[in-house]
Design an enzyme around this catalytic site. Structure first.
Site, mmCIF file in Angstrom:
data_model
loop_
_atom_site.group_PDB
_atom_site.id
_atom_site.type_symbol
_atom_site.label_atom_id
_atom_site.label_comp_id
_atom_site.label_asym_id
_atom_site.label_seq_id
_atom_site.Cartn_x
_atom_site.Cartn_y
_atom_site.Cartn_z
ATOM 1 N N ASP A 169 -7.703 49.554 13.800
ATOM 2 C CA ASP A 169 -7.646 49.811 12.255
ATOM 3 C C ASP A 169 -7.991 51.501 12.222
ATOM 4 O OD1 ASP A 169 -7.189 47.269 12.124
ATOM 5 O OD2 ASP A 169 -9.320 46.574 11.883
ATOM 6 N N ASP A 188 -5.422 36.592 4.151
ATOM 7 C CA ASP A 188 -6.986 37.286 4.081
ATOM 8 C C ASP A 188 -7.880 36.251 3.287
ATOM 9 O OD1 ASP A 188 -5.602 39.218 5.307
ATOM 10 O OD2 ASP A 188 -6.247 40.717 3.879
#
Length: 240
Positions: A131, A9
């Site tokens: 998500d 990330d």
């Protein structure tokens, strides 16, 4: 054998992790994501999940140069997500080395465009990002909850040809308390042919074995690796 997909990330060009998507919880693990990627590759990893967290917050791809550096300096198969909202973003991702692109928010806000991408590039290159928090789809870097319920959302996209889904349980992500095994079992019971990629909550190598035992095809993990709860040598057991 479950496929292992470590995550990198990126914020400000650095390798970071968040907890439950909270940007205020950011922790920098390495200033050089390429270094991380090369070390993973040296231990037999072939696949990488790269998330542009700046892009997710800005609604357009930001850290494409980091993507290009990882792609050009390793032979890793990279799927890329975060901020892919337009045709231009998609082209930028592919031109800078992504072999696959994950679309989450765009699949909620503009399903027509997402389905067009799916038709243009095929289900091997376009991944659906789901998500989830309390069975609702979250968008825009998890800052907003949509009205989309998980199972109707998945059903519609499977009908439209999607084959790969990254499902992240936001309540688990970065918490190192174990993945949502029951959620993934429920998804696979409804869609047994789906290439489901579990994401969020992996705390140790035993969690990976647990996901494999319920036939989850692939798993994304990051924090457990960076915190030393999973050793790189542990990953070698899963390398075919």
């Amino acid at each position: 054998m479950i496929e292992l997909i470590p995550a990198i990330d990126i914020i400000d060009g650095k390798c970071v992790r968040l907890s439950q998507g909270d940007y205020g919880s950011k922790k920098v693990y390495n200033e050089n994501p390429v270094e991380v990627a090369r070390e993973l590759e040296a231990h037999g990893i072939r696949r990488l999940h790269v998330v542009d967290l700046d892009g997710a917050a800005s609604h357009h791809v930001v850290n494409y140069r980091v993507l290009e550096q990882i792609a050009s300096r390793t032979s890793l198969i990279i799927d890329f997500g975060g901020g892919v909202k337009s045709d231009e973003d998609l082209v930028i991702a592919f031109e800078n080395g992504a072999q696959m692109v994950t679309g989450g928010s765009i699949a909620v806000s503009n399903p027509k465009q997402f389905c067009r991408w799916l038709g243009m590039y095929g289900p091997g290159k376009i991944i659906l990002g789901a998500d989830v928090k309390d069975y609702k789809i979250s968008v825009n870097g998890w800052k907003d909850e949509s009205a989309c319920e998980l199972f109707p959302f998945l059903k519609e996209y499977v009908k439209n040809g999607i084959r790969k889904v990254i499902c992240t349980d936001i309540t688990c992500d970065g918490m190192l308390q174990g993945p949502s095994v029951s959620l993934y079992k429920e998804i696979l019971e409804r869609h047994p042919d789906l290439y489901l990629i579990a994401s969020g909550g992996v705390s140790c190598i035993e969690d990976v074995y647990l996901l494999e035992s319920v036939s989850v095809p692939a798993v994304i993990f990051g924090k457990a690796l960076y915190e030393g709860r999973i050793a790189l040598k542990d990953l070698e057991k899963f390398i075919v």
